[in-house]
Design a protein around this motif. Structure first.
Motif, PDB file in Angstrom:
ATOM      1  N   ALA A 135       0.827  -1.205   0.000  1.00  0.00           N
ATOM      2  CA  ALA A 135       0.000   0.000   0.000  1.00  0.00           C
ATOM      3  C   ALA A 135       0.863   1.257   0.000  1.00  0.00           C
ATOM      4  CB  ALA A 135      -0.931  -0.016   1.220  1.00  0.00           C
ATOM      5  N   LEU A 136       1.939   1.259   0.771  1.00  0.00           N
ATOM      6  CA  LEU A 136       2.821   2.425   0.804  1.00  0.00           C
ATOM      7  C   LEU A 136       3.487   2.665  -0.548  1.00  0.00           C
ATOM      8  CD1 LEU A 136       4.508   1.993   4.311  1.00  0.00           C
ATOM      9  CD2 LEU A 136       2.871   3.773   3.615  1.00  0.00           C
ATOM     10  N   ALA A 137       3.712   1.605  -1.302  1.00  0.00           N
ATOM     11  CA  ALA A 137       4.312   1.753  -2.630  1.00  0.00           C
ATOM     12  C   ALA A 137       3.372   2.451  -3.609  1.00  0.00           C
ATOM     13  CB  ALA A 137       4.711   0.384  -3.176  1.00  0.00           C
ATOM     14  N   MET A 138       2.099   2.515  -3.262  1.00  0.00           N
ATOM     15  CA  MET A 138       1.118   3.174  -4.124  1.00  0.00           C
ATOM     16  C   MET A 138       0.985   4.662  -3.833  1.00  0.00           C
ATOM     17  SD  MET A 138      -0.024   0.811  -6.075  1.00  0.00           S
ATOM     18  CE  MET A 138      -1.532   1.542  -6.700  1.00  0.00           C
ATOM     19  N   LYS A 139       1.673   5.150  -2.805  1.00  0.00           N
ATOM     20  CA  LYS A 139       1.535   6.547  -2.404  1.00  0.00           C
ATOM     21  C   LYS A 139       1.902   7.486  -3.557  1.00  0.00           C
ATOM     22  CE  LYS A 139       2.793   9.635   1.424  1.00  0.00           C
ATOM     23  NZ  LYS A 139       3.565   9.744   2.691  1.00  0.00           N
ATOM     24  N   GLY A 140       1.028   8.449  -3.809  1.00  0.00           N
ATOM     25  CA  GLY A 140       1.249   9.398  -4.896  1.00  0.00           C
ATOM     26  C   GLY A 140       0.580   9.016  -6.202  1.00  0.00           C
ATOM     27  N   LYS A 141       0.085   7.792  -6.322  1.00  0.00           N
ATOM     28  CA  LYS A 141      -0.584   7.366  -7.548  1.00  0.00           C
ATOM     29  C   LYS A 141      -1.922   8.092  -7.700  1.00  0.00           C
ATOM     30  CE  LYS A 141       2.161   3.966  -9.057  1.00  0.00           C
ATOM     31  NZ  LYS A 141       2.728   3.912 -10.422  1.00  0.00           N
ATOM     32  N   VAL A 142      -2.285   8.352  -8.947  1.00  0.00           N
ATOM     33  CA  VAL A 142      -3.528   9.061  -9.261  1.00  0.00           C
ATOM     34  C   VAL A 142      -4.542   8.083  -9.843  1.00  0.00           C
ATOM     35  CG1 VAL A 142      -4.585  10.852 -10.695  1.00  0.00           C
ATOM     36  CG2 VAL A 142      -2.366  11.262  -9.614  1.00  0.00           C
ATOM     37  N   LEU A 143      -5.755   8.165  -9.340  1.00  0.00           N
ATOM     38  CA  LEU A 143      -6.852   7.329  -9.820  1.00  0.00           C
ATOM     39  C   LEU A 143      -7.741   8.160 -10.742  1.00  0.00           C
ATOM     40  CD1 LEU A 143      -7.674   5.667  -6.398  1.00  0.00           C
ATOM     41  CD2 LEU A 143      -6.735   4.466  -8.381  1.00  0.00           C
ATOM     42  N   SER A 144      -8.207   7.522 -11.807  1.00  0.00           N
ATOM     43  CA  SER A 144      -9.045   8.217 -12.788  1.00  0.00           C
ATOM     44  C   SER A 144     -10.294   7.397 -13.082  1.00  0.00           C
ATOM     45  CB  SER A 144      -8.278   8.446 -14.096  1.00  0.00           C
ATOM     46  OG  SER A 144      -7.108   9.191 -13.870  1.00  0.00           O
ATOM     47  N   ILE A 145     -11.250   8.056 -13.714  1.00  0.00           N
ATOM     48  CA  ILE A 145     -12.437   7.384 -14.230  1.00  0.00           C
ATOM     49  C   ILE A 145     -12.560   7.724 -15.706  1.00  0.00           C
ATOM     50  CG2 ILE A 145     -13.667   7.405 -12.025  1.00  0.00           C
ATOM     51  CD1 ILE A 145     -15.237   9.853 -13.145  1.00  0.00           C
ATOM     52  N   ARG A 146     -13.340   6.939 -16.427  1.00  0.00           N
ATOM     53  CA  ARG A 146     -13.662   7.302 -17.798  1.00  0.00           C
ATOM     54  C   ARG A 146     -14.735   8.381 -17.777  1.00  0.00           C
ATOM     55  NH1 ARG A 146     -15.066   2.456 -21.714  1.00  0.00           N
ATOM     56  NH2 ARG A 146     -16.717   2.250 -20.158  1.00  0.00           N
ATOM     57  N   ARG A 147     -14.543   9.394 -18.597  1.00  0.00           N
ATOM     58  CA  ARG A 147     -15.506  10.501 -18.612  1.00  0.00           C
ATOM     59  C   ARG A 147     -16.899  10.011 -18.967  1.00  0.00           C
ATOM     60  NH1 ARG A 147     -18.948  13.318 -17.941  1.00  0.00           N
ATOM     61  NH2 ARG A 147     -19.163  15.572 -18.263  1.00  0.00           N
ATOM     62  N   GLU A 148     -16.995   9.059 -19.860  1.00  0.00           N
ATOM     63  CA  GLU A 148     -18.318   8.579 -20.284  1.00  0.00           C
ATOM     64  C   GLU A 148     -19.032   7.787 -19.192  1.00  0.00           C
ATOM     65  OE1 GLU A 148     -17.178   4.450 -22.615  1.00  0.00           O
ATOM     66  OE2 GLU A 148     -17.072   6.338 -23.712  1.00  0.00           O
ATOM     67  N   ASP A 149     -18.305   7.380 -18.151  1.00  0.00           N
ATOM     68  CA  ASP A 149     -18.938   6.647 -17.046  1.00  0.00           C
ATOM     69  C   ASP A 149     -19.570   7.581 -16.022  1.00  0.00           C
ATOM     70  OD1 ASP A 149     -18.119   4.283 -18.193  1.00  0.00           O
ATOM     71  OD2 ASP A 149     -16.334   4.078 -16.950  1.00  0.00           O
ATOM     72  N   ALA A 150     -19.296   8.871 -16.122  1.00  0.00           N
ATOM     73  CA  ALA A 150     -19.777   9.828 -15.125  1.00  0.00           C
ATOM     74  C   ALA A 150     -20.926  10.640 -15.706  1.00  0.00           C
ATOM     75  CB  ALA A 150     -18.653  10.760 -14.684  1.00  0.00           C
TER      76      ALA A 150
END
Length: 232
Positions: A135-150
Motif C-alpha cells: 500500500a505504501l508503494a502506491m503513495k502518490g498514484k492518481v486514480l481516474s475514471i472514464r468521462r463517459e462513465d460519469a
C-alpha cells in the motif's frame, strides 16, 4: 567483271554553340538592338496595416480537446496493515468516488474490492495489494475514471475539462485570456485566467459565469471591479 567504288565526301559538322554564345545580330549602328520597355504595370493600392491585421480583441479559438479520463483521487497513504489505501478526492466529494466499480490506475482498469468514505477521504481496497508495504508503494498514484462513465448535471463540468478554455467578457466580447487553473476554496472555486492581465473569477453560475461551451472552447463571464489581480 569490272567493279566500281562509290566515292563519298564527309561533310564537316557544324560547331555546337551554347545558347549563351549565340550572337546577337547588330543593329544598323553596329550595336546590339535596344529593347523597348513594355507598358507600365497598373498601380495597385496598398492596404493599410489595419486592413490586414485582426482587431486587437479578436481571438482565435482552437477546438477544445475532450478528455477521455478524469482524475478523481490521489493515494496519500496506507490505512492499516491489510493493504487499504487512503485516497484524497480531487475536485469531488468522497461519496462521488464510491459510485464507480471501475477505476483506472496508470491507464489500466482496476476493480475495487471495497470503497468507503472515511471523514474527508476514501478508503480503497484494490486487488493484489495485501499488506502495508504494498500500500505504501502506491503513495502518490492518481486514480481516474472514464468521462463517459460519469453522469453530471447539465452545465456542470469537471475541473480538468475547464482547463484551456478561452474566457470572454460577455458584455464587451473582449478576450480575457485562458483558464489556467481551478483554485479550491471553501465557499466556491476560483478560476485563474491569464491573458494580458491575470484574473481570479469566482465559479458562481449566473453571477460571474454566464455560459460554458466545451465544443466552442469558450467560457463567457460577467466582469466586475476587483477581479484582476493587479487591482488588489
Amino acid at each position: 567483271m569490272g567493279c566500281w567504288t562509290a566515292r563519298c565526301r564527309v561533310l564537316p559538322q557544324p560547331e555546337e554553340r551554347s545558347p549563351s554564345s549565340a550572337a546577337i545580330p547588330p543593329s544598323a549602328s553596329g550595336c546590339a538592338p535596344s529593347i523597348s520597355p513594355g507598358p507600365p504595370l497598373p498601380h495597385l493600392p496598398r492596404k493599410s496595416p489595419s486592413a490586414i491585421m485582426k482587431p486587437i480583441n479578436a481571438h482565435w479559438k482552437e477546438p477544445h480537446m475532450k478528455l477521455q479520463y478524469i482524475k478523481v483521487g490521489r493515494v496519500v497513504n496506507a490505512h492499516g496493515i491489510r493493504g487499504d489505501l487512503r485516497v484524497q478526492p480531487m475536485g469531488q466529494s468522497p461519496d462521488f468516488l464510491t459510485q464507480f466499480r471501475t477505476l483506472y490506475l496508470d491507464g489500466q482498469p482496476v476493480h475495487p474490492e471495497s470503497c468507503r468514505v472515511h471523514k474527508s477521504l476514501v478508503l480503497l481496497k484494490l486487488p493484489g495489494i495485501e499488506d502495508m508495504d504494498s500500500a505504501l508503494a502506491m503513495k502518490g498514484k492518481v486514480l481516474s475514471i472514464r468521462r463517459e462513465d460519469a453522469a453530471l448535471p447539465e452545465g456542470v463540468f469537471f475541473d480538468d475539462e475547464l482547463l484551456g478554455l478561452q474566457v470572454v467578457d460577455a458584455d464587451t466580447g473582449d478576450s480575457l485570456g485562458e483558464l489556467k487553473e481551478v483554485l479550491p476554496y471553501p465557499a466556491h472555486n476560483l478560476y485563474r485566467v491569464v491573458g494580458q492581465r491575470e484574473y481570479l473569477i469566482p465559479a458562481v453560475q449566473d453571477v460571474f459565469i454566464v455560459s460554458t461551451d466545451l465544443d466552442a472552447n469558450e467560457m463567457r463571464v460577467h466582469m466586475m471591479e476587483g477581479l484582476a489581480t493587479d487591482e488588489n
